[in-house]
Design an enzyme around this catalytic site. Structure first.
Site, PDB file in Angstrom:
ATOM      1  CE1 TYR A 151      -4.226   4.022  16.723  1.00 17.11           C
ATOM      2  CE2 TYR A 151      -6.185   5.067  15.955  1.00 17.11           C
ATOM      3  CZ  TYR A 151      -5.362   4.000  15.808  1.00 17.11           C
ATOM      4  OH  TYR A 151      -5.626   3.062  14.663  1.00 17.11           O
ATOM      5  CG  ASP A 246      -4.874  13.274  13.837  1.00 16.30           C
ATOM      6  OD1 ASP A 246      -5.888  13.539  13.230  1.00 16.30           O
ATOM      7  OD2 ASP A 246      -4.338  12.080  14.259  1.00 16.30           O
ATOM      8  CE  LYS A 274     -12.140   8.445  13.946  1.00 12.83           C
ATOM      9  NZ  LYS A 274     -10.930   8.418  14.581  1.00 12.83           N
TER      10      LYS A 274
HETATM   11  C1  PLP Z   1      -9.820   7.859  14.309  1.00 11.50           C
HETATM   12  C2  PLP Z   1      -8.555   8.662  14.363  1.00 11.50           C
HETATM   13  C3  PLP Z   1      -7.532   8.217  13.291  1.00 11.50           C
HETATM   14  C4  PLP Z   1      -7.546   7.051  12.455  1.00 11.50           C
HETATM   15  O1  PLP Z   1      -8.272   7.076  11.468  1.00 11.50           O
HETATM   16  P1  PLP Z   1      -8.842   6.052  10.793  1.00 11.50           P
HETATM   17  O2  PLP Z   1      -9.958   6.218   9.701  1.00 11.50           O
HETATM   18  O3  PLP Z   1      -9.328   4.887  11.694  1.00 11.50           O
HETATM   19  O4  PLP Z   1      -7.791   5.299  10.133  1.00 11.50           O
HETATM   20  C5  PLP Z   1      -6.459   9.120  13.207  1.00 11.50           C
HETATM   21  N1  PLP Z   1      -6.334  10.164  14.177  1.00 11.50           N
HETATM   22  C6  PLP Z   1      -7.295  10.405  15.106  1.00 11.50           C
HETATM   23  C7  PLP Z   1      -7.113  11.860  16.142  1.00 11.50           C
HETATM   24  C8  PLP Z   1      -8.411   9.677  15.097  1.00 11.50           C
HETATM   25  O5  PLP Z   1      -9.384   9.877  16.087  1.00 11.50           O
END
Ligand code: PLP
Length: 436
Positions: A151, A246, A274
């Protein structure tokens, strides 16, 4: 307080949920909060301290989702609270540059050598969306490879379901995503280099980038197979595509320098989120200087944000990253020890109760998959007994342990979790497996 003393009265939460349903789809502002994957009713949170969440009825829970990752130092960590308070007194936002932005960037660049230049945004979604636009701008190519179960936020082109077979173009994984956009994303199985190689052969000179979670967290925790990340690095470099790692979840989580440090990986672009915001909305995309200089106003790729680099968010990020950096050896050793104790303790209770559980863990992120396993990709993850996980989740919540409310979300521990919390969690699991 121990989990045994947790009351299961949730009347205030129930009333608050009813009210919320008048205003928000499903009563929530992000879908997984509605607990649809595990059943039961989501408690409303009033406050949190350290490892503990306190709900609207006064029930206390040991927190194993940490606001989905950011709260690595525990809730209401005093230096973070003070930093936010101090910044707020100087005004919440200016829409002009502040020193704090480069202060945080300097720390990020030290931890992530691949990030020579960067830009702050306000979410992980914005970070990955912008990184992909940049990869397309840099390569002049359109197709992006992602992996099943990874994701990367909710941008149209990344909400693509697993397609079967290498040559199969993605189909939209959400209503409202045009096929024309989904067709530019190839979804391939994780941990399978030959699938990526075949995709590059089938789409010569068309693939702009490969984006992945270097340790998958969003299908539950799935570590990269030995050699997989290095293989992707070599393939993308040989085929003129960019590698986007990511690290929105893994950044500052699996190590101070994220999966890049842990696995010795040097990608073209990195996305963060995060933890880097310390609980406030921050995302980052960054990478090689020449690439980042394609971004406006230095270059032709447009990207902007009214609240980007927001002073409160920078303050929370600086306090969090600063603490992690200055106490890295101690904090990461503590996270590792606590995560090992709680995950293995619970897995032993499962084994004792005759419940088939596969434990996948990298540092302080993990998943107990309710399947004999192994779980090395999404296809194997979805073999899990989600009904059994749901029963386990409800039984644990009832005993004051709040696990991520889906089999396919990673759990996290914070530096505020101590022996008492770990032992209480294992004891709760022993009871939960007996009844679940
Ligand atoms: C949480 C997450 C996202 C999205 O971040 P948001 O701040 O919720 O938009 C993208 N990539 C990864 C790997 C994530 O865990």
């Amino acid at each position: 307080m121990t989990p045994e003393s947790v009351a299961s009265v949730r009347s205030r939460s129930q009333a608050l949920q009813k009210r919320a349903e008048r205003f928000f789809p499903g009563g929530v502002n992000s879908p997984v909060r509605a607990f649809r994957a595990v059943g039961g009713e989501p408690p409303f949170i009033e406050r949190a301290e350290g490892a503990w969440l306190i709900d609207a009825d006064g029930n206390r829970y040991i927190d194993y989702f940490g606001s989905w990752g950011p709260m690595i130092l525990g809730h209401a960590f005093p230096p973070v609270v003070e930093a936010i308070e101090r910044a707020a007194r100087y005004s919440a936002s200016f829409g002009a540059s502040t020193a704090a932005e480069a202060d945080l960037a300097e720390r990020i660049a030290v931890c992530y050598p691949a990030v020579e230049k960067m830009r702050f945004v306000s979410s992980g979604t914005e970070a990955t969306m912008s990184a992909i636009r940049l990869a397309r701008a840099a390569t002049g190519r359109k197709i992006v490879i992602k992996f099943e179960g990874c994701y990367h936020g909710h941008a149209d082109g990344l909400l693509v379901k697993a397609g079967s077979g290498v040559a199969t173009f993605g189909i939209p994984g959400s209503a409202g995503v045009p096929e024309e956009i989904a067709h530019l994303t190839l979804a391939l199985p994780y941990n399978d280099l030959s699938a990526v190689e075949a995709a590059f052969d089938a789409h010569r000179d068309e693939i702009a980038a490969v984006i992945l979670e270097p340790v998958v967290g969003n299908a539950g925790c799935i570590p990269p197979a030995p050699g997989y990340l290095a293989g992707l690095r070599a393939l993308t470099a040989n085929r003129g595509a960019l590698l986007i790692v990511d690290e929105v979840m893994t950044g500052f989580r699996v190590a101070l320098g994220g999966a890049c440090e842990l696995y010795g990986l040097v990608p073209d672009l990195v996305t963060l989120g995060k933890i880097v915001g310390g609980g406030l909305p921050v995302g980052v995309f960054g990478g090689k200087r020449q690439l980042m200089d394609l971004v406006s106003p230095a270059g032709p790729m447009y990207q902007a944000g009214t609240l980007s680099g927001n002073p409160l968010a920078m303050a929370a990020g600086l306090a969090t990253v600063g603490h992690l950096q200055e106490h890295a050896a101690e904090v990461y050793a503590r996270l590792e020890a606590a995560a090992k104790a709680v995950t293995e303790g619970v897995a032993q209770e499962a084994a004792r109760a005759g419940v088939a559980v596969t434990l996948n863990r990298v540092g302080s992120m993990w998943t107990w998959f309710f399947t004999p396993g192994p779980v090395t990709n999404y296809e194997q993850a979805v073999k899990s007994d989600t009904a059994a996980f749901g029963r386990f989740h409800r039984a644990m919540l009832h005993r004051g342990v709040w696990l991520p409310p889906s089999q396919f979300e990673a759990a996290f521990i914070s530096a505020a979790h101590g022996d008492a919390e770990v032992q209480a969690t294992v004891a709760a699991a022993r009871a939960a497996f007996r009844t679940a």
